[in-house]
Design a protein around this motif. Structure first.
Motif, PDB file in Angstrom:
ATOM      1  N   ARG A   1      37.630 -54.084  18.347  1.00 19.20           N
ATOM      2  CA  ARG A   1      37.948 -53.048  17.366  1.00 19.20           C
ATOM      3  C   ARG A   1      36.727 -52.721  16.506  1.00 19.20           C
ATOM      4  NH1 ARG A   1      39.884 -52.877  12.170  1.00 19.20           N
ATOM      5  NH2 ARG A   1      41.244 -51.094  11.681  1.00 19.20           N
ATOM      6  N   ARG A   2      36.027 -53.741  16.069  1.00 15.17           N
ATOM      7  CA  ARG A   2      34.819 -53.517  15.260  1.00 15.17           C
ATOM      8  C   ARG A   2      33.748 -52.801  16.067  1.00 15.17           C
ATOM      9  NH1 ARG A   2      36.165 -58.846  13.562  1.00 15.17           N
ATOM     10  NH2 ARG A   2      34.619 -59.726  15.017  1.00 15.17           N
ATOM     11  N   GLU A   3      33.627 -53.161  17.334  1.00 16.69           N
ATOM     12  CA  GLU A   3      32.638 -52.507  18.201  1.00 16.69           C
ATOM     13  C   GLU A   3      32.968 -51.025  18.359  1.00 16.69           C
ATOM     14  OE1 GLU A   3      31.067 -52.756  22.829  1.00 16.69           O
ATOM     15  OE2 GLU A   3      32.110 -54.473  21.945  1.00 16.69           O
ATOM     16  N   TRP A   4      34.243 -50.735  18.491  1.00 15.01           N
ATOM     17  CA  TRP A   4      34.656 -49.344  18.627  1.00 15.01           C
ATOM     18  C   TRP A   4      34.335 -48.554  17.355  1.00 15.01           C
ATOM     19  CZ3 TRP A   4      35.264 -45.454  21.460  1.00 15.01           C
ATOM     20  CH2 TRP A   4      35.946 -44.321  21.002  1.00 15.01           C
ATOM     21  N   GLN A   5      34.610 -49.130  16.220  1.00 20.73           N
ATOM     22  CA  GLN A   5      34.314 -48.442  14.959  1.00 20.73           C
ATOM     23  C   GLN A   5      32.821 -48.174  14.815  1.00 20.73           C
ATOM     24  OE1 GLN A   5      36.240 -51.255  12.318  1.00 20.73           O
ATOM     25  NE2 GLN A   5      38.008 -49.907  12.060  1.00 20.73           N
ATOM     26  N   GLU A   6      32.005 -49.069  15.280  1.00 16.61           N
ATOM     27  CA  GLU A   6      30.564 -48.860  15.235  1.00 16.61           C
ATOM     28  C   GLU A   6      30.162 -47.728  16.188  1.00 16.61           C
ATOM     29  OE1 GLU A   6      26.831 -48.846  14.082  1.00 16.61           O
ATOM     30  OE2 GLU A   6      28.429 -50.026  13.138  1.00 16.61           O
ATOM     31  N   THR A   7      30.823 -47.669  17.353  1.00 19.43           N
ATOM     32  CA  THR A   7      30.563 -46.578  18.291  1.00 19.43           C
ATOM     33  C   THR A   7      30.895 -45.235  17.656  1.00 19.43           C
ATOM     34  OG1 THR A   7      31.008 -47.995  20.209  1.00 19.43           O
ATOM     35  CG2 THR A   7      31.180 -45.611  20.546  1.00 19.43           C
ATOM     36  N   VAL A   8      32.010 -45.185  16.964  1.00 17.91           N
ATOM     37  CA  VAL A   8      32.410 -43.944  16.292  1.00 17.91           C
ATOM     38  C   VAL A   8      31.358 -43.529  15.276  1.00 17.91           C
ATOM     39  CG1 VAL A   8      34.089 -42.932  14.697  1.00 17.91           C
ATOM     40  CG2 VAL A   8      34.881 -44.262  16.661  1.00 17.91           C
ATOM     41  N   ARG A   9      30.888 -44.477  14.493  1.00 18.68           N
ATOM     42  CA  ARG A   9      29.860 -44.155  13.492  1.00 18.68           C
ATOM     43  C   ARG A   9      28.592 -43.626  14.156  1.00 18.68           C
ATOM     44  NH1 ARG A   9      32.321 -48.546  10.630  1.00 18.68           N
ATOM     45  NH2 ARG A   9      31.138 -50.079  11.842  1.00 18.68           N
ATOM     46  N   THR A  10      28.257 -44.178  15.305  1.00 12.68           N
ATOM     47  CA  THR A  10      27.036 -43.766  15.997  1.00 12.68           C
ATOM     48  C   THR A  10      27.138 -42.347  16.531  1.00 12.68           C
ATOM     49  OG1 THR A  10      26.533 -46.050  16.622  1.00 12.68           O
ATOM     50  CG2 THR A  10      25.482 -44.307  17.910  1.00 12.68           C
ATOM     51  N   VAL A  11      28.241 -42.032  17.228  1.00  9.92           N
ATOM     52  CA  VAL A  11      28.339 -40.720  17.877  1.00  9.92           C
ATOM     53  C   VAL A  11      28.630 -39.606  16.868  1.00  9.92           C
ATOM     54  CG1 VAL A  11      29.065 -41.721  20.069  1.00  9.92           C
ATOM     55  CG2 VAL A  11      30.793 -40.948  18.440  1.00  9.92           C
ATOM     56  N   THR A  12      29.139 -39.965  15.685  1.00 14.11           N
ATOM     57  CA  THR A  12      29.419 -38.935  14.684  1.00 14.11           C
ATOM     58  C   THR A  12      28.324 -38.823  13.619  1.00 14.11           C
ATOM     59  OG1 THR A  12      30.703 -40.498  13.329  1.00 14.11           O
ATOM     60  CG2 THR A  12      31.913 -39.187  14.966  1.00 14.11           C
ATOM     61  N   ALA A  13      27.264 -39.637  13.757  1.00 10.46           N
ATOM     62  CA  ALA A  13      26.168 -39.587  12.781  1.00 10.46           C
ATOM     63  C   ALA A  13      25.472 -38.237  12.824  1.00 10.46           C
ATOM     64  CB  ALA A  13      25.171 -40.707  13.067  1.00 10.46           C
ATOM     65  N   ALA A  14      24.870 -37.878  11.725  1.00  9.43           N
ATOM     66  CA  ALA A  14      24.131 -36.609  11.668  1.00  9.43           C
ATOM     67  C   ALA A  14      23.019 -36.617  12.707  1.00  9.43           C
ATOM     68  CB  ALA A  14      23.561 -36.406  10.268  1.00  9.43           C
ATOM     69  N   PRO A  15      22.758 -35.486  13.366  1.00  6.02           N
ATOM     70  CA  PRO A  15      21.714 -35.445  14.400  1.00  6.02           C
ATOM     71  C   PRO A  15      20.321 -35.657  13.805  1.00  6.02           C
ATOM     72  CG  PRO A  15      22.498 -33.241  13.901  1.00  6.02           C
ATOM     73  CD  PRO A  15      23.412 -34.188  13.174  1.00  6.02           C
ATOM     74  N   ASN A  16      19.455 -36.263  14.614  1.00  2.00           N
ATOM     75  CA  ASN A  16      18.061 -36.471  14.178  1.00  2.00           C
ATOM     76  C   ASN A  16      17.122 -35.557  14.960  1.00  2.00           C
ATOM     77  OD1 ASN A  16      18.215 -37.639  16.665  1.00  2.00           O
ATOM     78  ND2 ASN A  16      17.686 -39.719  15.986  1.00  2.00           N
ATOM     79  N   HIS A  17      17.628 -34.389  15.320  1.00  2.00           N
ATOM     80  CA  HIS A  17      16.827 -33.405  16.057  1.00  2.00           C
ATOM     81  C   HIS A  17      17.118 -32.024  15.483  1.00  2.00           C
ATOM     82  CE1 HIS A  17      20.530 -32.166  18.071  1.00  2.00           C
ATOM     83  NE2 HIS A  17      20.765 -33.445  18.326  1.00  2.00           N
ATOM     84  N   ASP A  18      16.389 -31.039  15.947  1.00  2.00           N
ATOM     85  CA  ASP A  18      16.508 -29.692  15.403  1.00  2.00           C
ATOM     86  C   ASP A  18      17.483 -28.820  16.198  1.00  2.00           C
ATOM     87  OD1 ASP A  18      14.676 -30.236  13.396  1.00  2.00           O
ATOM     88  OD2 ASP A  18      12.961 -29.654  14.647  1.00  2.00           O
ATOM     89  N   GLY A  19      18.057 -29.357  17.266  1.00  2.00           N
ATOM     90  CA  GLY A  19      18.972 -28.565  18.077  1.00  2.00           C
ATOM     91  C   GLY A  19      20.334 -28.404  17.416  1.00  2.00           C
ATOM     92  N   LEU A  20      21.229 -27.691  18.119  1.00  2.00           N
ATOM     93  CA  LEU A  20      22.569 -27.491  17.597  1.00  2.00           C
ATOM     94  C   LEU A  20      23.345 -28.802  17.600  1.00  2.00           C
ATOM     95  CD1 LEU A  20      23.554 -24.116  19.324  1.00  2.00           C
ATOM     96  CD2 LEU A  20      22.802 -24.475  16.963  1.00  2.00           C
ATOM     97  N   PRO A  21      24.204 -29.015  16.609  1.00  2.34           N
ATOM     98  CA  PRO A  21      24.995 -30.247  16.568  1.00  2.34           C
ATOM     99  C   PRO A  21      26.120 -30.213  17.590  1.00  2.34           C
ATOM    100  CG  PRO A  21      25.631 -28.804  14.773  1.00  2.34           C
ATOM    101  CD  PRO A  21      24.455 -28.154  15.435  1.00  2.34           C
TER     102      PRO A  21
END
Length: 609
Positions: free
Chosen positions: A368-388
């Protein structure tokens, strides 16, 4: 004979509806949405005008979307209150058929009152009348029959004495709850009748809590005692029963993990230690892992629809048994389940009492904790200039969400992405995914806000759904109903474009760039929404989106925030196989590869009995 009162049939209907009450002292039918035409303006329209202080009437822009607002209101009220919708005959009536189907699939109360042809047949064929060469009793309103829980055609004023109580008995019955269609012949609306005064005395309608059969409860207790790895699938029936805390206590007392369906999500908060997200096609990784290993699956208030079961491939442990707690035998017996027909809250209490101090505790908290970390990762603000991506847009809203925030949607990419990624507070999720109707979103957001003014309603909508039905935005502006629309523009139907490719198809007729057009449109959604009176602006990036969400909270009108997104990425986490048939022959190599993947998926399917 008792005292009578002389009224037109339309006046009698309105007067009766205005005194049908809940146990809390509120009208069960709060009021009525209306668009008038020749089929309802003279009769029902005049009656509503005369009763406007006792029974409110609201004007919308489209019959279907007015009904969507009413459905969302009833869903947000947990089926304890509802609204009515009236239209003229012909196209006004058939516009509501889609909404009736939506309410039917989702088991939600909705009172539809379309005008109908002349019962006396004097002017036949009247304007907009459908003529069946073989059946003189047919009208366009017969389209409502397969998508109504109760259908009646009012061809005499005295029919109201029986059809109105029948309508409310269906809408307030937790087992048969759904849409009711009372097709009201336009000449009958204006006919007078001497009605018994007693008919108009206030009446209280109670929502029953059917007790389960003790034998079925005993069967479930025995099955649980024999199990090693039980899990719970919490559906919408948990919310309508008011069983959220009961389920939480059951899961904690017996240490059983649970997942939530689209309809059940938000019944319990994401922070609950036993909440492992969602199952199935748009399931969380930890939720689907539980489903694959569970030896006993307990459905509570769920229809076990294909997205929940991964087209019968998710709950795949050898020897796995299925239990279904539901108000109807039809739903409780699906997939060969061991059925328990009864109210969710009462049934869980009975089962818990029989289990005593039995505990299981087989789930892995680390997953469950691993999944929550995955969610935080994929929903984090982008670190590139392309479209979100859509996931990053969800992350932006999530970071600014409060305890009173409700995320809502219905179709396209966002329903699946939200089920997997949105971390809902209790009561903070509203998804129409039974019918997944494009165009529900804006009207639905208005209905939610009308039902729960204290909530911050965030409407996620793609450019495709916005183009299908946006006109109730003007209604929300006129009525000063504030909510926030996050409009993701990927320039077409991005969700189906991805599915098309996953099924081996070529990109075709979904994104504007792949359509037979001379020039792809450059639609100015900001200008369009602003023209209807909304506060509309475009977010430059994810950070700007977050700032605009916060700023919208002080307005008394809808806020529309447009943000361009890329159309390629999916959720980026979780998920499961879904049975969407791939052509067996006649295609290029890409179809052959997709067919091989499809056949592998089918091979993993098992009957649930």
């Amino acid at each position: 004979m008792g005292k009578t009162i002389r009224l037109t049939a339309a006046q009698a209907m309105v007067k009766w509806l205005s005194v049908q009450m809940t146990e809390e002292g509120e009208r069960f039918i709060e009021g009525i949405w209306a668009i008038f035409g020749h089929g309802n303006v003279a009769g029902l329209g005049e009656a509503l005008h005369g009763a406007r202080d006792a029974f409110p009437t609201w004007r919308g822009q489209n019959e279907q979307t007015m009904a969507h607002a009413a459905i969302a209101y009833a869903k947000a009220k947990r089926r304890r209150r509802a609204q009515a919708v009236t239209s003229s005959i012909g196209p006004g009536a058939t516009n509501m058929v889609t909404a009736a189907a939506l309410a039917h699939v989702n088991r939600l109360p909705l009172l539809l009152i379309p005008g109908d042809v002349f019962a006396g047949r004097g002017p036949d064929p009247v304007l907009q009348q459908i003529e069946d060469f073989d059946d003189g009793t047919v009208s366009a309103n017969d389209c409502f029959r397969p998508v109504s829980r109760y259908f009646d055609r009012i061809t005499r004023p005295e029919h109201l004495l029986t059809c109105l109580p029948r309508a409310l008995s269906v809408m307030t019955d937790p087992a048969s709850c759904g849409p009711v269609c009372l097709a009201f012949c336009q000449d009958v609306q204006a006919e007078a009748h001497d009605y018994p005064e007693a008919f108009f005395e206030p009446r209280i309608w109670r929502i029953r809590r059917p007790e389960p059969d003790p034998r079925e409860v005993a069967d479930v207790i025995a099955a649980l005692r024999a199990a090693k790895r039980p899990m719970i699938v919490s559906g919408g029936g948990v919310l309508y029963s008011g069983a959220e805390e009961t389920l939480a206590d059951f899961a904690a007392r017996h240490d059983i993990p649970f997942v939530e369906t689209q309809a059940g999500k938000g019944g319990l908060g994401h922070e609950d230690a036993h909440n492992f997200g969602s199952p199935g096609v748009t399931g969380s990784a930890c939720g689907n892992d539980l489903a694959a290993r569970a030896d006993l699956v307990i459905g509570v208030g769920t229809r076990f629809q294909d997205f929940t079961t991964g087209s019968r491939t998710v709950f795949a442990a050898p020897g796995r048994k299925l239990i279904s707690i539901n108000l109807t035998g039809y739903d409780a017996s699906k997939h060969g389940a061991l059925p328990v027909v009864g109210d969710a809250k009462v049934t869980l209490e009975r089962i818990s009492a029989g289990l005593g101090d039995t505990r299981f505790g087989w789930q892995d908290p680390a997953a469950r904790r691993e999944w929550q970390e995955t969610v935080r990762t994929v929903t984090a603000a982008p670190n590139h200039d392309g479209l979100p991506s859509d996931a990053q847009v969800i992350g932006a809203v999530q970071r600014q969400a409060r305890d009173n925030t409700v995320a809502m949607c219905a179709a396209g990419t966002m329903p699946g992405a939200l089920q997997v990624l949105w971390q809902a507070a209790k009561g903070g999720y509203h998804m129409e995914y039974g019918y997944s109707c494009m165009g529900y979103e804006i009207a639905g957001a208005m209905g939610i806000k009308l039902a729960a003014p204290e909530k911050e309603v965030i409407c996620f909508i793609g450019d495709g759904s916005y183009m299908m039905a946006n006109s109730e935005l003007a209604t929300a502006v006129m009525r000063r109903v504030p909510f926030t629309i996050v409009l993701t523009d990927n320039r077409g139907f991005g969700c189906i474009n991805r599915l098309q490719q996953e099924c081996g198809g070529a990109e075709f007729n979904n994104l504007y760039k792949d359509c037979a057009v001379e020039q792809p449109p450059g639609i100015d959604f900001v200008a369009h929404a602003a023209a209807m009176g909304a506060h509309a602006e475009k977010a430059a990036d994810i950070a700007d989106l977050e700032a605009k969400i916060v700023a919208a909270r002080v307005r008394d009108i809808p806020s529309v925030i447009v943000i361009d997104t890329e159309a390629v990425s999916g959720t980026g986490a979780g998920g499961h196989w879904w049975d969407v048939a791939v052509p067996q022959a006649g295609g290029p190599a890409r179809l052959e590869k997709a067919r091989a993947r499809y056949e592998a998926g089918v091979a993993g399917r098992r009957d649930l009995d």
